[in-house]
Design an enzyme around this catalytic site. Structure first.
Site, PDB file in Angstrom:
ATOM      1  N   HIS A 221       0.846  -1.201   0.000  1.00 17.64           N
ATOM      2  CA  HIS A 221       0.000   0.000   0.000  1.00 17.64           C
ATOM      3  C   HIS A 221       0.884   1.254   0.000  1.00 17.64           C
ATOM      4  CE1 HIS A 221      -3.347   2.545   0.428  1.00 17.64           C
ATOM      5  NE2 HIS A 221      -3.930   2.053   1.494  1.00 17.64           N
ATOM      6  N   TYR A 226      -0.991   7.340   3.258  1.00 19.54           N
ATOM      7  CA  TYR A 226      -0.446   6.564   4.373  1.00 19.54           C
ATOM      8  C   TYR A 226       1.084   6.611   4.292  1.00 19.54           C
ATOM      9  CZ  TYR A 226      -5.323   5.546   4.846  1.00 19.54           C
ATOM     10  OH  TYR A 226      -6.664   5.711   5.005  1.00 19.54           O
ATOM     11  N   ARG A 394     -16.685  -0.017  -3.949  1.00 15.17           N
ATOM     12  CA  ARG A 394     -18.072   0.203  -3.519  1.00 15.17           C
ATOM     13  C   ARG A 394     -19.094  -0.573  -4.343  1.00 15.17           C
ATOM     14  NH1 ARG A 394     -17.289   6.549  -3.517  1.00 15.17           N
ATOM     15  NH2 ARG A 394     -15.914   5.862  -5.199  1.00 15.17           N
TER      16      ARG A 394
HETATM   17  C1  LIG Z   1     -15.180   1.083   2.859  1.00 11.39           C
HETATM   18  C2  LIG Z   1     -13.923   1.379   2.099  1.00 11.39           C
HETATM   19  C3  LIG Z   1     -12.693   1.007   2.619  1.00 11.39           C
HETATM   20  C4  LIG Z   1     -11.509   1.210   1.903  1.00 11.39           C
HETATM   21  N1  LIG Z   1     -10.316   0.736   2.392  1.00 11.39           N
HETATM   22  C5  LIG Z   1      -9.227   0.754   1.599  1.00 11.39           C
HETATM   23  C6  LIG Z   1      -8.064   0.038   1.946  1.00 11.39           C
HETATM   24  O1  LIG Z   1      -8.018  -0.690   2.930  1.00 11.39           O
HETATM   25  N2  LIG Z   1      -6.991   0.155   1.122  1.00 11.39           N
HETATM   26  C7  LIG Z   1      -7.029   0.877  -0.029  1.00 11.39           C
HETATM   27  O2  LIG Z   1      -6.034   0.962  -0.733  1.00 11.39           O
HETATM   28  N3  LIG Z   1      -8.134   1.529  -0.394  1.00 11.39           N
HETATM   29  C8  LIG Z   1      -9.240   1.449   0.362  1.00 11.39           C
HETATM   30  N4  LIG Z   1     -10.399   2.032  -0.067  1.00 11.39           N
HETATM   31  C9  LIG Z   1     -10.429   2.624  -1.407  1.00 11.39           C
HETATM   32  C10 LIG Z   1     -10.911   1.580  -2.418  1.00 11.39           C
HETATM   33  O3  LIG Z   1     -10.068   0.456  -2.473  1.00 11.39           O
HETATM   34  C11 LIG Z   1     -11.034   2.192  -3.807  1.00 11.39           C
HETATM   35  O4  LIG Z   1      -9.760   2.558  -4.250  1.00 11.39           O
HETATM   36  C12 LIG Z   1     -11.968   3.409  -3.838  1.00 11.39           C
HETATM   37  O5  LIG Z   1     -13.133   3.179  -3.074  1.00 11.39           O
HETATM   38  C13 LIG Z   1     -12.392   3.760  -5.254  1.00 11.39           C
HETATM   39  O6  LIG Z   1     -13.012   2.641  -5.850  1.00 11.39           O
HETATM   40  P1  LIG Z   1     -14.629   2.518  -5.982  1.00 11.39           P
HETATM   41  O7  LIG Z   1     -15.097   3.749  -6.709  1.00 11.39           O
HETATM   42  O8  LIG Z   1     -14.816   1.251  -6.792  1.00 11.39           O
HETATM   43  O9  LIG Z   1     -15.191   2.432  -4.624  1.00 11.39           O
HETATM   44  C14 LIG Z   1     -11.575   1.857   0.650  1.00 11.39           C
HETATM   45  C15 LIG Z   1     -12.812   2.272   0.143  1.00 11.39           C
HETATM   46  C16 LIG Z   1     -13.972   2.015   0.832  1.00 11.39           C
HETATM   47  C17 LIG Z   1     -15.296   2.427   0.218  1.00 11.39           C
END
Ligand SMILES: Cc1cc2nc3c(=O)[nH]c(=O)nc-3n(C[C@H](O)[C@H](O)[C@H](O)COP(=O)(O)O)c2cc1C
Length: 431
Positions: A221, A226, A394
């Site tokens: 990551h 971070y 999501r």
């Molecule tokens: C509930 C939640 C938790 C997330 N936790 C992480 C994570 O642990 N590590 C990470 O790199 N991104 C995390 N993200 C970001 C997602 O991996 C992703 O990059 C971001 O939501 C955009 O993608 P989407 O539009 O398909 O949701 C998180 C997003 C959501 C909604």
């Protein structure tokens, strides 16, 4: 498991520690390859790993771990995606040290007792014929904060900070420089060189534990503000030693981590890296981590043994300014991919993530040529390949069956879970 008498179609999944019928081919595999199949439903090979389609569950923190140990909640949550045909499910950001958790309820892999609950999840994912990844990270100055549902007006404490009485460690938060993410976050301490060396070792030990848990791949990551992003960015990294200043110095920690992890995982195991391709601070006119720096970094990665770059963005500054549109981040993935290919660096694959919500969009992003009979995609975005893999977060929470639904929408016949076979949509039903 005792030998079981079953019909051939109910043969046990090989290697599974419980009985479940083998899913062969894995759910989400295109069944009829005699005609053109969208690239989205064609295999992708990363070292010894073969994915049957181009979908991955993007890592998602669930703020529900028990002292860093995943629980039955995570088994059901993650298992649901594997069961429904996602080729690669990546476990949420998992901290390599206790103080690298975002919230006190984050996943961790700093001690051996955290291996078994992860292995249980990996075993389930494998029992469905799917692959499992884990994201290893350290939250840096964004550590010791509250889970989202305890923030803002719902916070019983001061700002976003998780205090000691809520299981936090606000006085032991690390960063490259003692600059908080925002006034509402913990005030971090500048890491000593000894702590930096120790952190690289912690990544290495967590990677060894991930291998023991049976994971097929690891994602480092390096995104979202971070710790590793904080070192990359000249906005959060003001160090004057060998970890700050020049591009070489700011990327040193990330590169050391990549080398340390690559050094202890099997040669056959692919290594993934997620970065924030820009911190969206160009408007300030001050030096910031941006797409050209990402491309410069990307060119170094194949030689370091990184197999896929997962192109995200943002998260390093509370003052970031993003103009959001459906392709805002996917287009950057395409830019990075083009830049690598222009220089013959085609060996490293690219993952696109962010606001991928429809079958047509997922298809267009990875489609590597426009075959006759394929779905037409409106707008210029569909006409050019942006990535090799789509990662969704999501949309999988909304629709865990998104892979099966997408196949139906694109007219691709794919394998379903044997147990759910009676629920498949009629062939020509429009969703
Ligand atoms: C509930 C939640 C938790 C997330 N936790 C992480 C994570 O642990 N590590 C990470 O790199 N991104 C995390 N993200 C970001 C997602 O991996 C992703 O990059 C971001 O939501 C955009 O993608 P989407 O539009 O398909 O949701 C998180 C997003 C959501 C909604």
């Amino acid at each position: 498991m005792s030998a079981k008498k079953v019909a051939p179609g109910s043969a046990p999944a090989p290697g599974a520690p419980f009985y479940t019928p083998v899913q062969e081919p894995p759910v989400g595999t295109a069944l009829d390859t005699s005609g053109p199949v969208p690239t989205l439903f064609t295999p992708l090979k990363l070292r010894s790993l073969t994915l049957q389609n181009r979908f991955a569950v993007s890592p998602m923190c669930m703020y529900s771990a028990d002292d860093g140990h995943l629980t039955d909640f995570h088994l059901i949550h993650l298992g649901a995606f594997a069961l429904r045909g996602v080729a690669l499910t990546i476990v949420e950001a998992t901290s390599v040290t206790p103080n690298g958790r975002i919230s006190p309820e984050d996943s961790g892999l700093w001690t051996d007792s955290q291996i078994a609950p992860l292995k249980r999840i990996v075993d389930f994912i494998h029992s469905q014929g799917q692959k499992a990844g884990i994201q290893l990270g350290h939250a840096g100055r964004k550590a010791s904060t509250l889970s989202p549902w305890n923030r803002g007006s719902r916070s019983p404490y001061k700002d976003e900070i998780a205090p000691v009485e809520a299981g936090g460690w606000p006085d032991n938060v690390w960063a490259p420089s003692a600059i908080p993410f925002s006034p509402k976050y913990p005030h971090p301490k500048e890491m000593t060189v000894e702590q930096i060396d120790g952190l690289v070792e912690s990544f290495q030990q967590a990677a060894e534990r991930a291998v023991k848990a049976g994971f097929d791949t690891i994602e480092i990551h390096g995104a979202h503000g971070y710790l590793l992003t904080e070192f990359l960015s000249p906005q959060s990294n003001k160090r004057t030693d060998r970890y700050g200043g020049s591009f070489e110095n700011r990327t040193r920690l990330l590169i050391d981590v990549i080398k340390a992890v690559r050094g202890v995982i099997p040669e056959s195991m692919p290594l993934l890296l997620r970065v924030s391709s820009t911190e969206w601070m160009e408007y300030t006119g001050e030096p910031s981590w941006d797409v050209p720096e990402t491309i410069r970094l990307a060119k170094l990665l194949p030689d370091l043994g990184v197999d896929l770059l997962d192109v995200s963005s943002g998260g390093n500054s509370s003052a970031q300014k993003i103009t959001v549109s459906p392709y805002y981040q996917v287009d950057i993935a395409g830019q990075v991919r083009d830049a690598l290919r222009a220089e013959g660096e085609g060996g490293m694959l690219i993952g696109a993530v962010g606001m991928i919500t429809s079958a047509e969009m997922a298809r267009a992003i990875v489609q590597d040529n426009e075959e006759e009979g394929m779905v037409e995609v409106e707008g210029e975005h569909g006409q050019k390949t942006k990535a090799d893999l789509v990662l969704l977060a999501r949309q999988f929470l909304r629709e865990p069956e998104f892979v099966l639904r997408t196949a139906q929408k694109l007219g691709v016949s794919v394998s379903w879970p044997k147990q759910y076979g009676r629920a498949g949509w009629p062939k020509d039903e429009e969703l």
